[in-house]
Design an enzyme around this catalytic site. Structure first.
Site, PDB file in Angstrom:
ATOM      1  N   TYR A 189       0.833  -1.202   0.000  1.00 30.77           N
ATOM      2  CA  TYR A 189       0.000   0.000   0.000  1.00 30.77           C
ATOM      3  C   TYR A 189       0.869   1.254   0.000  1.00 30.77           C
ATOM      4  CZ  TYR A 189      -3.432   3.429   1.687  1.00 30.77           C
ATOM      5  OH  TYR A 189      -4.252   4.537   1.832  1.00 30.77           O
ATOM      6  N   LYS A 224       1.026   4.333  -2.843  1.00 31.08           N
ATOM      7  CA  LYS A 224       0.770   5.740  -2.528  1.00 31.08           C
ATOM      8  C   LYS A 224       1.980   6.613  -2.865  1.00 31.08           C
ATOM      9  CE  LYS A 224      -3.425   6.068  -0.825  1.00 31.08           C
ATOM     10  NZ  LYS A 224      -4.427   6.954  -1.459  1.00 31.08           N
ATOM     11  N   VAL A 228      -6.431  11.084  10.893  1.00 31.72           N
ATOM     12  CA  VAL A 228      -7.686  11.820  10.725  1.00 31.72           C
ATOM     13  C   VAL A 228      -8.784  11.181  11.574  1.00 31.72           C
ATOM     14  CG1 VAL A 228      -9.288  12.797   9.038  1.00 31.72           C
ATOM     15  CG2 VAL A 228      -6.982  12.116   8.310  1.00 31.72           C
ATOM     16  N   HIS A 241      -9.326   2.635  12.604  1.00 28.91           N
ATOM     17  CA  HIS A 241      -8.161   3.266  13.215  1.00 28.91           C
ATOM     18  C   HIS A 241      -8.457   3.516  14.706  1.00 28.91           C
ATOM     19  CE1 HIS A 241      -7.238   4.448   8.901  1.00 28.91           C
ATOM     20  NE2 HIS A 241      -6.208   3.729   9.289  1.00 28.91           N
TER      21      HIS A 241
END
Length: 327
Positions: free
Chosen positions: A144, A148, A174, A187
């Site tokens: 991943y 990115k 976030v 998360h």
């Protein structure tokens, strides 16, 4: 004809944050909707962006002049560790399809959303925009992470060869309304909110793994949304920008848990299981570039943002992304 801004992944945490800001800030203000703008918040149900034909059909349907690209295949630690090849390939397909379609259709501006996982595993702190490619990412999610990272390379390549105004943002942790609260995949903040609520409902202890000592920078989704709107309108360089609160606003996981206990109204037993690992102690990121380019910014205080997030979750529990709703 006015501007048409397409937000991919528009129904997720960050997309919903942008939609809220655009609709609730004063019209024609720095962050509010402008008279010449149409905003489209697209979900994965409209198009599988891993598929080039579906991606092109989505762009044909809306004919965007600007794109905020948030869509990604994401997962928790287990999904990443056991699926690095899949995570890499699917995200490369999504990003390549979106960026190349933007190039083909002469989209004026594209902002892609990266992640702090793009940074090297072993690097000098604080993190800043110059350190992305200085070493390999953490081995747990290298697939991943490299997918990115490649967006940054693509942005520079399209800019150099074709003059495309492609850039990216790198948010830190976030949180906010419309998060993913699935206990298997969430998360830390949404997972703890959900876990604390279940403990309250079932009259059980709220037990957290680790010591609670690690430090993290958390940014409220609606603050982050304003930064995306700023970047869309005022920043025209291919180099990425870290979107984060300052290093002086780090909070411990223990402080997070205590704030969640207070916001949820949990009065039962609250403890830490120190037999479980803490993970990385801290990984501070610098927001100096952001503030130097954007100017002053008033961040939402952490407890205020957390209260709003918990309130949203309590009010929308039946429709929120919670996974299995039993303890």
């Amino acid at each position: 004809m006015g501007d048409i801004i397409l937000v991919t992944g528009g129904t997720g945490l960050v997309g919903k944050g942008i939609e809220y800001v655009i609709n609730n800030e004063p019209a024609n203000s720095r962050f509010g909707k402008r008279d010449n703008e149409t905003w489209i918040f697209a979900s994965s149900s409209e198009a599988d962006l891993r598929n080039l034909e579906q991606t092109r059909k989505l762009f044909e349907k809306y004919q965007p002049t600007h794109v905020i690209h948030l869509a990604a295949v994401v997962g928790g630690l287990f999904k990443n560790m056991n699926g690095n090849a899949t995570m890499m390939r699917e995200n490369i397909l999504i990003n390549d399809n979106v960026l190349h379609t933007c190039y083909e259709r002469k989209v004026k501006k594209v902002i892609s959303c990266l992640s702090t996982c793009v940074f090297p595993d072993k690097v000098e702190y604080p993190l800043d925009e110059s350190k992305i490619h200085l070493g390999p990412p953490h081995p747990s999610n290298f697939g991943y992470s490299h997918a990115k990272r490649l967006v940054d390379i693509q942005n520079r390549a399209y800019n150099q060869q074709f003059g495309c105004n492609f850039t990216s943002a790198i948010p830190t942790n976030v949180y906010g309304p419309h998060d993913n609260y699935d206990l298997q995949d969430a998360h830390v903040i949404p997972a703890l909110i959900h876990k604390c609520l279940l403990a309250k409902k079932n009259n059980k202890p709220f037990v957290m793994g680790g010591t609670g000592k690690p430090l993290r920078q958390f940014i409220f989704s609606r603050d982050l949304a304003k930064m995306f709107v700023w970047q869309l309108r005022e920043y025209d360089e291919p180099d990425p920008v870290i979107f984060s609160v300052g290093e002086d606003q780090e909070v411990t996981i223990k402080q997070v848990a205590e704030a969640i206990v207070k916001a949820v109204g949990f009065t039962g037993e609250f403890a830490f299981d120190t037999n479980l690992a803490d993970g990385q102690y801290r990984k501070p990121a610098s927001n100096k570039k952001l503030l130097s380019k954007m100017g002053g910014f008033e961040f939402t205080p952490f407890e205020e943002g957390l209260d709003l997030s918990v309130k949203w979750f309590l009010e929308n529990y039946d429709t929120a992304r919670t996974g299995i709703k039993s303890a």
